[in-house]
Design a protein around this motif. Structure first.
Motif, mmCIF file in Angstrom:
data_model
loop_
_atom_site.group_PDB
_atom_site.id
_atom_site.type_symbol
_atom_site.label_atom_id
_atom_site.label_comp_id
_atom_site.label_asym_id
_atom_site.label_seq_id
_atom_site.Cartn_x
_atom_site.Cartn_y
_atom_site.Cartn_z
ATOM 1 N N ASP A 25 -0.617 7.945 -3.050
ATOM 2 C CA ASP A 25 -0.941 9.370 -2.935
ATOM 3 C C ASP A 25 -1.520 9.928 -4.232
ATOM 4 O O ASP A 25 -2.359 10.842 -4.205
ATOM 5 C CB ASP A 25 0.308 10.170 -2.551
ATOM 6 N N HIS A 38 4.228 4.627 -1.660
ATOM 7 C CA HIS A 38 3.291 5.642 -1.145
ATOM 8 C C HIS A 38 2.974 6.691 -2.203
ATOM 9 O O HIS A 38 1.885 7.288 -2.195
ATOM 10 C CB HIS A 38 3.868 6.314 0.106
ATOM 11 N N ALA A 77 -3.959 1.728 -0.809
ATOM 12 C CA ALA A 77 -2.999 1.259 0.189
ATOM 13 C C ALA A 77 -3.150 -0.248 0.403
ATOM 14 O O ALA A 77 -2.160 -0.962 0.605
ATOM 15 C CB ALA A 77 -3.210 2.006 1.503
#
Length: 266
Positions: free
Chosen positions: A227, A223, A233
């Protein structure tokens, strides 16, 4: 200095199904201990040897060594000793310290192991020269680090994205993911004799341990790559879905193991 122990701890709080930092370190040991013990096992390891394990992590190699030098000693040194248990063996001691500033007697050890540490240092060759002074005449140094193959050579677009993003993040934290290639030559320049080396491939599909380790790390740390905008994703999901399948197989990293002996004269 960032070691694998510190990298594991940086994953933060756990959610259901996630592995703890100590469990992640044990996955790392599961993959690489067989390589390291194979190398050390070929050395003339004597029961009286004094051993130093730099960046000892969860301690598997320290414990392994303590069993084999029953009349000697093992010092496990790390910046984070929270995962080390000095009570595991009477001849084992633990010290919290950074190897770049630690003060250890010259010629105090018959074997020094430093695994997955030097690549994280700003001056790895200088640190290696410092470490070799702690070797006794005739003593052995075993150093291991990772060399990342060019991300743009990965066989799939998602592989190129994920490997490139991971390397970029590690380099942003100060790691040199190419330096390990110089390990054998660096040991020779440091004055060691009988230098030899071994290369062990790693990456998706190289072994079940590889897939387990990579999958665990990406499920818990991936993640951060999303981010920061390094991957999407969907790319992360596609990469994880391909683990354990022929389409996901790749060789992303080489573990470079090098070892050498401090001359008995000169």
């Amino acid at each position: 200095m960032t070691t694998d122990a510190e990298a594991a701890r940086s994953t933060g709080s756990l959610t259901k199904g996630q592995l703890s930092p100590i469990d992640q370190l044990r996955l790392f040991e599961k993959k690489y201990d067989v390589v390291t013990t194979g190398i050390v096992g070929r050395l003339p390891l004597a029961p009286t040897w004094r051993c130093l394990d730099l960046g000892a992590g969860a301690g598997s190699m320290s414990y392994w060594l303590a069993e084999r030098v029953s009349e000697g000693s093992v010092l496990a040194l790390d910046t984070d000793t929270g995962y080390l248990d000095p009570a595991r063996a009477a001849n084992l001691s633990v010290r919290q310290a950074d190897l770049t500033t630690a003060e250890l007697p010259e010629g105090a050890f018959d074997l020094i192991l430093v695994r997955a540490v030097l690549e994280h240092l700003p001056e790895p060759e200088e640190a290696l020269g410092r470490i070799t002074r702690w070797l006794a005449p005739g003593g052995w140094l075993v150093a291991e680090d990772f060399y990342y193959l060019p991300a743009e050579h990965a066989p799939t677009p998602v592989g190129r994205a994920l490997v490139g993003a991971y390397v970029q993040r590690m380099e942003a934290q100060g790691a040199d993911m190419r330096w390990a290639r110089a390990l054998p030559a660096t040991l020779s320049r440091a004055g060691l004799a009988n230098v030899d080396s071994k290369v062990t491939p790693a990456g998706p599909g190289q072994s079940s341990a590889d897939d387990e380790l990579i999958g665990t790390r990406l499920r818990q740390e991936g993640h951060t790559l999303v981010d920061s905008g390094l991957v999407t994703a969907q790319q992360l999901t596609d990469f994880l879905d391909a683990l354990g399948t022929p389409r996901g197989q790749d060789m992303t990293t080489l573990l470079i193991s090098a070892w050498g002996q401090r001359p008995t004269t000169g």
